[in-house]
Scaffold this motif. Structure first.
Motif, PDB file in Angstrom:
ATOM      1  N   LEU A 121      54.259  41.665   5.471  1.00  0.00           N
ATOM      2  CA  LEU A 121      52.840  41.392   5.269  1.00  0.00           C
ATOM      3  C   LEU A 121      52.064  41.566   6.572  1.00  0.00           C
ATOM      4  O   LEU A 121      50.945  42.102   6.583  1.00  0.00           O
ATOM      5  CB  LEU A 121      52.653  39.977   4.726  1.00  0.00           C
ATOM      6  CG  LEU A 121      51.205  39.537   4.498  1.00  0.00           C
ATOM      7  CD1 LEU A 121      50.506  40.439   3.480  1.00  0.00           C
ATOM      8  CD2 LEU A 121      51.158  38.075   4.043  1.00  0.00           C
ATOM      9  N   GLN A 122      52.638  41.119   7.679  1.00  0.00           N
ATOM     10  CA  GLN A 122      51.988  41.309   8.982  1.00  0.00           C
ATOM     11  C   GLN A 122      51.810  42.792   9.287  1.00  0.00           C
ATOM     12  O   GLN A 122      50.783  43.204   9.838  1.00  0.00           O
ATOM     13  CB  GLN A 122      52.811  40.634  10.075  1.00  0.00           C
ATOM     14  CG  GLN A 122      52.820  39.111  10.003  1.00  0.00           C
ATOM     15  CD  GLN A 122      53.744  38.481  11.028  1.00  0.00           C
ATOM     16  OE1 GLN A 122      54.383  39.174  11.827  1.00  0.00           O
ATOM     17  NE2 GLN A 122      53.840  37.157  11.006  1.00  0.00           N
ATOM     18  N   MET A 123      52.808  43.593   8.939  1.00  0.00           N
ATOM     19  CA  MET A 123      52.697  45.036   9.160  1.00  0.00           C
ATOM     20  C   MET A 123      51.575  45.625   8.316  1.00  0.00           C
ATOM     21  O   MET A 123      50.807  46.473   8.792  1.00  0.00           O
ATOM     22  CB  MET A 123      54.035  45.714   8.818  1.00  0.00           C
ATOM     23  CG  MET A 123      55.179  45.331   9.721  1.00  0.00           C
ATOM     24  SD  MET A 123      56.739  46.085   9.162  1.00  0.00           S
ATOM     25  CE  MET A 123      57.919  45.277  10.260  1.00  0.00           C
ATOM     26  N   VAL A 124      51.480  45.203   7.051  1.00  0.00           N
ATOM     27  CA  VAL A 124      50.411  45.693   6.186  1.00  0.00           C
ATOM     28  C   VAL A 124      49.055  45.376   6.790  1.00  0.00           C
ATOM     29  O   VAL A 124      48.174  46.244   6.893  1.00  0.00           O
ATOM     30  CB  VAL A 124      50.530  45.080   4.776  1.00  0.00           C
ATOM     31  CG1 VAL A 124      49.280  45.395   3.951  1.00  0.00           C
ATOM     32  CG2 VAL A 124      51.772  45.606   4.068  1.00  0.00           C
ATOM     33  N   ASN A 125      48.863  44.133   7.194  1.00  0.00           N
ATOM     34  CA  ASN A 125      47.562  43.710   7.728  1.00  0.00           C
ATOM     35  C   ASN A 125      47.250  44.362   9.064  1.00  0.00           C
ATOM     36  O   ASN A 125      46.078  44.531   9.418  1.00  0.00           O
ATOM     37  CB  ASN A 125      47.521  42.185   7.863  1.00  0.00           C
ATOM     38  CG  ASN A 125      47.341  41.496   6.524  1.00  0.00           C
ATOM     39  OD1 ASN A 125      46.674  42.019   5.639  1.00  0.00           O
ATOM     40  ND2 ASN A 125      47.945  40.329   6.357  1.00  0.00           N
ATOM     41  N   ALA A 126      48.282  44.743   9.806  1.00  0.00           N
ATOM     42  CA  ALA A 126      48.049  45.424  11.088  1.00  0.00           C
ATOM     43  C   ALA A 126      47.491  46.824  10.884  1.00  0.00           C
ATOM     44  O   ALA A 126      46.792  47.356  11.755  1.00  0.00           O
ATOM     45  CB  ALA A 126      49.350  45.489  11.890  1.00  0.00           C
ATOM     46  N   HIS A 127      47.763  47.422   9.710  1.00  0.00           N
ATOM     47  CA  HIS A 127      47.315  48.791   9.443  1.00  0.00           C
ATOM     48  C   HIS A 127      46.143  48.854   8.470  1.00  0.00           C
ATOM     49  O   HIS A 127      45.419  49.850   8.453  1.00  0.00           O
ATOM     50  CB  HIS A 127      48.474  49.621   8.878  1.00  0.00           C
ATOM     51  CG  HIS A 127      49.594  49.834   9.846  1.00  0.00           C
ATOM     52  ND1 HIS A 127      49.537  50.770  10.858  1.00  0.00           N
ATOM     53  CD2 HIS A 127      50.805  49.219   9.964  1.00  0.00           C
ATOM     54  CE1 HIS A 127      50.668  50.738  11.561  1.00  0.00           C
ATOM     55  NE2 HIS A 127      51.456  49.806  11.031  1.00  0.00           N
ATOM     56  N   GLU A 153      47.712  56.184   3.393  1.00  0.00           N
ATOM     57  CA  GLU A 153      47.629  57.080   2.251  1.00  0.00           C
ATOM     58  C   GLU A 153      46.962  56.408   1.055  1.00  0.00           C
ATOM     59  O   GLU A 153      46.315  57.076   0.235  1.00  0.00           O
ATOM     60  CB  GLU A 153      49.015  57.575   1.879  1.00  0.00           C
ATOM     61  CG  GLU A 153      49.620  58.502   2.933  1.00  0.00           C
ATOM     62  CD  GLU A 153      51.112  58.753   2.729  1.00  0.00           C
ATOM     63  OE1 GLU A 153      51.609  58.404   1.632  1.00  0.00           O
ATOM     64  OE2 GLU A 153      51.762  59.270   3.649  1.00  0.00           O
ATOM     65  N   ALA A 154      47.120  55.078   0.946  1.00  0.00           N
ATOM     66  CA  ALA A 154      46.494  54.342  -0.149  1.00  0.00           C
ATOM     67  C   ALA A 154      45.012  54.088   0.098  1.00  0.00           C
ATOM     68  O   ALA A 154      44.281  53.681  -0.814  1.00  0.00           O
ATOM     69  CB  ALA A 154      47.210  53.004  -0.371  1.00  0.00           C
ATOM     70  N   GLY A 155      44.556  54.356   1.308  1.00  0.00           N
ATOM     71  CA  GLY A 155      43.137  54.166   1.629  1.00  0.00           C
ATOM     72  C   GLY A 155      42.740  52.722   1.813  1.00  0.00           C
ATOM     73  O   GLY A 155      41.571  52.360   1.681  1.00  0.00           O
ATOM     74  N   PHE A 156      43.692  51.843   2.148  1.00  0.00           N
ATOM     75  CA  PHE A 156      43.403  50.433   2.362  1.00  0.00           C
ATOM     76  C   PHE A 156      43.280  50.112   3.848  1.00  0.00           C
ATOM     77  O   PHE A 156      43.109  48.983   4.220  1.00  0.00           O
ATOM     78  CB  PHE A 156      44.500  49.567   1.743  1.00  0.00           C
ATOM     79  CG  PHE A 156      44.540  49.652   0.234  1.00  0.00           C
ATOM     80  CD1 PHE A 156      43.396  49.896  -0.498  1.00  0.00           C
ATOM     81  CD2 PHE A 156      45.739  49.528  -0.447  1.00  0.00           C
ATOM     82  CE1 PHE A 156      43.423  49.990  -1.878  1.00  0.00           C
ATOM     83  CE2 PHE A 156      45.786  49.610  -1.830  1.00  0.00           C
ATOM     84  CZ  PHE A 156      44.631  49.841  -2.557  1.00  0.00           C
ATOM     85  N   SER A 183      43.872  41.146  -2.050  1.00  0.00           N
ATOM     86  CA  SER A 183      42.878  41.040  -0.980  1.00  0.00           C
ATOM     87  C   SER A 183      41.568  40.573  -1.585  1.00  0.00           C
ATOM     88  O   SER A 183      41.079  41.168  -2.551  1.00  0.00           O
ATOM     89  CB  SER A 183      42.701  42.394  -0.284  1.00  0.00           C
ATOM     90  OG  SER A 183      41.738  42.313   0.743  1.00  0.00           O
ATOM     91  N   ASN A 184      41.036  39.466  -1.059  1.00  0.00           N
ATOM     92  CA  ASN A 184      39.807  38.869  -1.593  1.00  0.00           C
ATOM     93  C   ASN A 184      39.929  38.580  -3.089  1.00  0.00           C
ATOM     94  O   ASN A 184      38.982  38.785  -3.862  1.00  0.00           O
ATOM     95  CB  ASN A 184      38.606  39.782  -1.326  1.00  0.00           C
ATOM     96  CG  ASN A 184      38.311  39.925   0.157  1.00  0.00           C
ATOM     97  OD1 ASN A 184      38.439  38.974   0.917  1.00  0.00           O
ATOM     98  ND2 ASN A 184      37.916  41.127   0.567  1.00  0.00           N
ATOM     99  N   GLY A 185      41.088  38.133  -3.495  1.00  0.00           N
ATOM    100  CA  GLY A 185      41.313  37.774  -4.890  1.00  0.00           C
ATOM    101  C   GLY A 185      41.610  38.940  -5.803  1.00  0.00           C
ATOM    102  O   GLY A 185      41.886  38.745  -6.988  1.00  0.00           O
ATOM    103  N   VAL A 186      41.571  40.161  -5.275  1.00  0.00           N
ATOM    104  CA  VAL A 186      41.810  41.360  -6.083  1.00  0.00           C
ATOM    105  C   VAL A 186      43.218  41.880  -5.803  1.00  0.00           C
ATOM    106  O   VAL A 186      43.621  42.035  -4.649  1.00  0.00           O
ATOM    107  CB  VAL A 186      40.779  42.460  -5.763  1.00  0.00           C
ATOM    108  CG1 VAL A 186      41.066  43.711  -6.587  1.00  0.00           C
ATOM    109  CG2 VAL A 186      39.369  41.957  -6.028  1.00  0.00           C
ATOM    110  N   SER A 191      42.503  47.915   6.589  1.00  0.00           N
ATOM    111  CA  SER A 191      41.160  47.566   7.048  1.00  0.00           C
ATOM    112  C   SER A 191      40.774  46.145   6.653  1.00  0.00           C
ATOM    113  O   SER A 191      39.962  45.503   7.314  1.00  0.00           O
ATOM    114  CB  SER A 191      40.137  48.553   6.482  1.00  0.00           C
ATOM    115  OG  SER A 191      40.186  48.554   5.058  1.00  0.00           O
ATOM    116  N   GLY A 192      41.332  45.642   5.542  1.00  0.00           N
ATOM    117  CA  GLY A 192      41.069  44.276   5.101  1.00  0.00           C
ATOM    118  C   GLY A 192      42.321  43.429   5.165  1.00  0.00           C
ATOM    119  O   GLY A 192      43.431  43.935   5.326  1.00  0.00           O
ATOM    120  N   THR A 193      42.137  42.117   5.047  1.00  0.00           N
ATOM    121  CA  THR A 193      43.267  41.198   5.107  1.00  0.00           C
ATOM    122  C   THR A 193      43.896  41.014   3.731  1.00  0.00           C
ATOM    123  O   THR A 193      43.189  40.770   2.751  1.00  0.00           O
ATOM    124  CB  THR A 193      42.826  39.826   5.648  1.00  0.00           C
ATOM    125  OG1 THR A 193      42.258  39.989   6.951  1.00  0.00           O
ATOM    126  CG2 THR A 193      44.006  38.871   5.733  1.00  0.00           C
TER     127      THR A 193
END
Length: 210
Positions: A107-113, A207-210, A131-134, A115-117
């Protein structure tokens, strides 16, 4: 049929453990294997053929594994509609608490890359992300306490190329679809290959645009 019934009984009795149906027979025909393959999407199964061999005055039993469908389970490459219902972190703490540090690191790796938490979306069959309930399932995490690893499944371009890189490092990996990668990450794998895991997850996030 008796093996499948026993497998179903035991998995209902002890749901926190992983259960695999094992069939041992003297003669396992092609027809029999075809029937087993039809059930591979929902029943993890191993078939072993037993032969008795006479060597001089001795009889030896030779066990040969002719089928292994444990890696073809649907929950090893989970999809968004197979979560099995919402749970909380305590559910996974009780089920596989010693593996959650792997999930936290991913999860830390995801959030490091990203744009949102992102945070965990705890479900009965796997741990997704939101992210933000979605719900935003960039990847899925499926802790496997009986095997001491976490299945980390995500979409990434050139999955076969990533598979080769991970196998060079000794990390077990599946690539059943062109753009999906499934890592089997143990605590040791995480420490030894954190850089490569982070690189792959970063590519999936981008690639997912997140």
């Amino acid at each position: 049929m008796r093996t499948i019934e026993y497998w179903d009984l035991e998995r209902r009795r002890y749901p926190a453990y992983e259960h695999i149906a094992v069939i041992i027979a003297e003669d396992i025909t092609t027809r029999f294997l075809n029937v087993l393959a039809l059930m591979s999407g929902s029943i993890p199964m191993i078939a072993i053929q037993l032969d008795a061999l006479k060597v001089e005055n001795h009889v030896l039993l030779n066990f040969v594994q002719v089928l292994d469908l444990t890696d073809l389970r649907s929950d090893d490459t989970v999809e968004a509609d197979s979560g099995g219902g919402d749970v909380d972190r305590s559910f996974w703490d009780n089920r596989a608490g010693f593996l959650l540090p792997i999930c936290d690191s991913v999860l830390q790796m995801v959030n490091a890359h990203a744009s949102g938490t992102h945070e965990f979306n705890y479900l009965r069959n796997y741990i997704g992300l939101r992210s933000n309930g979605v719900v935003k399932n960039i990847l899925y995490l499926s802790p496997r306490p009986t095997k001491n690893f976490v299945n980390v499944s995500f979409r990434v371009e050139d999955a076969p190329g990533w598979k080769d890189r991970f196998e060079e490092r000794g990390v077990p990996v599946q690539n059943k679809r062109r753009n999906r990668l499934g890592l089997k990450v143990s605590l040791e794998d995480l420490e030894r290959n954190r850089d490569l895991i982070d690189e792959a997850i970063g590519a999936a996030v981008q690639e997912a645009g997140f």
